[in-house]
Every structure is written in C-alpha cells, then in structure tokens.
Design a protein around this motif. Sequence first.
Motif, PDB file in Angstrom:
ATOM      1  N   GLY A  16      -4.265 -13.098   1.831  1.00 40.92           N
ATOM      2  CA  GLY A  16      -5.127 -13.172   3.002  1.00 40.92           C
ATOM      3  C   GLY A  16      -5.490 -11.819   3.579  1.00 40.92           C
ATOM      4  O   GLY A  16      -6.373 -11.726   4.429  1.00 40.92           O
ATOM      5  N   ASP A  17      -4.826 -10.758   3.136  1.00 42.07           N
ATOM      6  CA  ASP A  17      -5.145  -9.424   3.640  1.00 42.07           C
ATOM      7  C   ASP A  17      -6.446  -8.925   3.022  1.00 42.07           C
ATOM      8  O   ASP A  17      -6.712  -9.133   1.834  1.00 42.07           O
ATOM      9  N   ILE A  18      -7.246  -8.258   3.828  1.00 45.44           N
ATOM     10  CA  ILE A  18      -8.472  -7.625   3.336  1.00 45.44           C
ATOM     11  C   ILE A  18      -8.142  -6.153   3.159  1.00 45.44           C
ATOM     12  O   ILE A  18      -7.769  -5.475   4.117  1.00 45.44           O
ATOM     13  N   VAL A  19      -8.250  -5.671   1.913  1.00 44.40           N
ATOM     14  CA  VAL A  19      -7.868  -4.292   1.606  1.00 44.40           C
ATOM     15  C   VAL A  19      -8.991  -3.578   0.870  1.00 44.40           C
ATOM     16  O   VAL A  19      -9.850  -4.196   0.246  1.00 44.40           O
ATOM     17  N   GLU A  20      -8.943  -2.280   0.948  1.00 45.56           N
ATOM     18  CA  GLU A  20      -9.897  -1.415   0.264  1.00 45.56           C
ATOM     19  C   GLU A  20      -9.167  -0.777  -0.920  1.00 45.56           C
ATOM     20  O   GLU A  20      -8.129  -0.138  -0.739  1.00 45.56           O
ATOM     21  N   VAL A  21      -9.675  -0.990  -2.147  1.00 40.78           N
ATOM     22  CA  VAL A  21      -9.064  -0.420  -3.346  1.00 40.78           C
ATOM     23  C   VAL A  21     -10.133   0.306  -4.154  1.00 40.78           C
ATOM     24  O   VAL A  21     -11.331   0.137  -3.915  1.00 40.78           O
ATOM     25  N   ASN A  23     -12.588   0.987  -7.206  1.00 41.87           N
ATOM     26  CA  ASN A  23     -13.423   0.032  -7.942  1.00 41.87           C
ATOM     27  C   ASN A  23     -12.775  -0.439  -9.243  1.00 41.87           C
ATOM     28  O   ASN A  23     -12.760  -1.623  -9.541  1.00 41.87           O
ATOM     29  N   GLY A  24     -12.241   0.471 -10.026  1.00 37.92           N
ATOM     30  CA  GLY A  24     -11.658   0.111 -11.315  1.00 37.92           C
ATOM     31  C   GLY A  24     -10.435  -0.781 -11.168  1.00 37.92           C
ATOM     32  O   GLY A  24     -10.258  -1.723 -11.921  1.00 37.92           O
ATOM     33  N   TYR A  25      -9.583  -0.483 -10.203  1.00 41.32           N
ATOM     34  CA  TYR A  25      -8.377  -1.272  -9.976  1.00 41.32           C
ATOM     35  C   TYR A  25      -8.743  -2.698  -9.578  1.00 41.32           C
ATOM     36  O   TYR A  25      -8.180  -3.658 -10.081  1.00 41.32           O
ATOM     37  N   GLY A  26      -9.718  -2.821  -8.711  1.00 40.80           N
ATOM     38  CA  GLY A  26     -10.147  -4.148  -8.281  1.00 40.80           C
ATOM     39  C   GLY A  26     -10.851  -4.913  -9.383  1.00 40.80           C
ATOM     40  O   GLY A  26     -10.537  -6.071  -9.666  1.00 40.80           O
ATOM     41  N   ARG A  27     -11.806  -4.276 -10.022  1.00 33.99           N
ATOM     42  CA  ARG A  27     -12.639  -4.937 -11.023  1.00 33.99           C
ATOM     43  C   ARG A  27     -11.898  -5.232 -12.322  1.00 33.99           C
ATOM     44  O   ARG A  27     -12.095  -6.272 -12.942  1.00 33.99           O
ATOM     45  N   ASN A  28     -11.011  -4.328 -12.738  1.00 35.62           N
ATOM     46  CA  ASN A  28     -10.352  -4.476 -14.039  1.00 35.62           C
ATOM     47  C   ASN A  28      -8.987  -5.149 -13.978  1.00 35.62           C
ATOM     48  O   ASN A  28      -8.499  -5.625 -15.000  1.00 35.62           O
ATOM     49  N   TYR A  29      -8.351  -5.179 -12.810  1.00 40.42           N
ATOM     50  CA  TYR A  29      -7.015  -5.765 -12.744  1.00 40.42           C
ATOM     51  C   TYR A  29      -6.906  -6.899 -11.722  1.00 40.42           C
ATOM     52  O   TYR A  29      -6.568  -8.022 -12.081  1.00 40.42           O
ATOM     53  N   LEU A  30      -7.176  -6.599 -10.460  1.00 41.83           N
ATOM     54  CA  LEU A  30      -6.928  -7.589  -9.403  1.00 41.83           C
ATOM     55  C   LEU A  30      -7.807  -8.830  -9.529  1.00 41.83           C
ATOM     56  O   LEU A  30      -7.323  -9.955  -9.412  1.00 41.83           O
ATOM     57  N   PRO A  32      -9.664 -10.047 -12.310  1.00 37.25           N
ATOM     58  CA  PRO A  32      -9.435 -10.881 -13.508  1.00 37.25           C
ATOM     59  C   PRO A  32      -8.079 -11.599 -13.508  1.00 37.25           C
ATOM     60  O   PRO A  32      -7.962 -12.699 -14.036  1.00 37.25           O
ATOM     61  N   GLN A  33      -7.052 -10.988 -12.918  1.00 35.28           N
ATOM     62  CA  GLN A  33      -5.725 -11.600 -12.893  1.00 35.28           C
ATOM     63  C   GLN A  33      -5.617 -12.680 -11.828  1.00 35.28           C
ATOM     64  O   GLN A  33      -4.618 -13.389 -11.764  1.00 35.28           O
ATOM     65  N   GLY A  34      -6.613 -12.792 -10.968  1.00 36.25           N
ATOM     66  CA  GLY A  34      -6.595 -13.810  -9.924  1.00 36.25           C
ATOM     67  C   GLY A  34      -5.784 -13.405  -8.703  1.00 36.25           C
ATOM     68  O   GLY A  34      -5.451 -14.249  -7.879  1.00 36.25           O
ATOM     69  N   PHE A  35      -5.467 -12.117  -8.587  1.00 30.06           N
ATOM     70  CA  PHE A  35      -4.719 -11.641  -7.434  1.00 30.06           C
ATOM     71  C   PHE A  35      -5.613 -11.458  -6.213  1.00 30.06           C
ATOM     72  O   PHE A  35      -5.111 -11.322  -5.101  1.00 30.06           O
ATOM     73  N   ALA A  36      -6.926 -11.425  -6.425  1.00 28.78           N
ATOM     74  CA  ALA A  36      -7.848 -11.162  -5.318  1.00 28.78           C
ATOM     75  C   ALA A  36      -9.200 -11.792  -5.608  1.00 28.78           C
ATOM     76  O   ALA A  36      -9.500 -12.169  -6.737  1.00 28.78           O
ATOM     77  N   ILE A  37      -9.994 -11.902  -4.535  1.00 29.63           N
ATOM     78  CA  ILE A  37     -11.388 -12.311  -4.664  1.00 29.63           C
ATOM     79  C   ILE A  37     -12.240 -11.252  -3.982  1.00 29.63           C
ATOM     80  O   ILE A  37     -11.760 -10.511  -3.119  1.00 29.63           O
ATOM     81  N   SER A  38     -13.488 -11.161  -4.386  1.00 24.06           N
ATOM     82  CA  SER A  38     -14.398 -10.181  -3.792  1.00 24.06           C
ATOM     83  C   SER A  38     -14.623 -10.510  -2.326  1.00 24.06           C
ATOM     84  O   SER A  38     -14.700 -11.675  -1.935  1.00 24.06           O
ATOM     85  N   TRP A  39     -14.753  -9.481  -1.524  1.00 26.87           N
ATOM     86  CA  TRP A  39     -14.964  -9.672  -0.102  1.00 26.87           C
ATOM     87  C   TRP A  39     -16.430  -9.997   0.161  1.00 26.87           C
ATOM     88  O   TRP A  39     -17.339  -9.397  -0.419  1.00 26.87           O
TER      89      TRP A  39
END
Length: 149
Positions: A16-21, A23-30, A32-39
């Motif tokens: 539920g936290d909104i975080v700033e990461v 681009n590569g970490y978000g797009r390539n890991y978080l 696809p792994q289902g750990f996050a959704i785009s804001w």
Amino acid sequence: MKIILTQEVSNLGEPGDIVEVKNGYGRNYLLPQGFAISWSRGAEKQVSQIKRARSIREIRNVDQAQEVKAQLDTLKVTLTERAGDGGRLFGSVTPAEVVSAVQAAGGPALDRRRLQVGSPIKTVGSYQIPVRLHPEVVATVNLDVVASK
C-alpha cells in the motif's frame, strides 16, 4: 518511477505504500514479480483496499508482537527431512515448511515472508531463525532439523 507496493519489499516499504524507485528496478523487477503496480490516480484508490487487507492479517501493536515473541521463544520446533550421508538434506528447508512446523508444534500462525532465513538450510542441525513480527520486535524460532529414518 512512482509505484504502489502490493507486497512487503525489504528496505523499501509495506503493501500500500507509494514509493519512488529507479525506472529499471521498477520495470524489470518489482512490476513483473507482482510486488508492485504502476502508480496512477485510479490505482491510488486501491491503496486503501491494500492497507485494509494488510491491517487484518498484521500484528496490531507492539504488545501483541511481544506476546507472540514470548510464545515463539519458548517453543521447540522439530522438522524431519530426508537426508543423505553426512547429514546433507535432499533439497532445502523452505520458509513455508518452517511456518507449518511452528504451527504443528503448537505455535502461532506466521507469515512466511516475515522469516529471515539468510542462507538456505541444507544440512541437519539446530538453527535460530529470526522472525520480524513488528518493526520494533524480532523473535527467534529455534528449529531442529533431523534426518528421517
């Protein structure tokens, strides 16, 4: 890149936290792994649902975490696994197996993601596994892995 976490990510945040990461970490890991959704503004409305679900299964406060810690500290957990010569296991002990062994020994229900297993358990022996119950409370599970006969 702004994202909304759907699961707990170490050193980043809670569901539920909104975080700033980056681009590569978000797009390539978080993502696809289902750990996050785009804001987005629409996705931000889902944050309240995610936080509500988290509050239901989360330990409420420090006092409750201390009670669970007291239960875990006195608990002796034994896990029987198949092992070869020299005490080496066929495979390794997973956090899910540890959680089910704790419940079988009469302990509380734990979330497997709260266990901090540093390196895989691949040999017979005694282990102390830290469990993050609350940001301020860390309990220890005393686990004995024995070979099946």
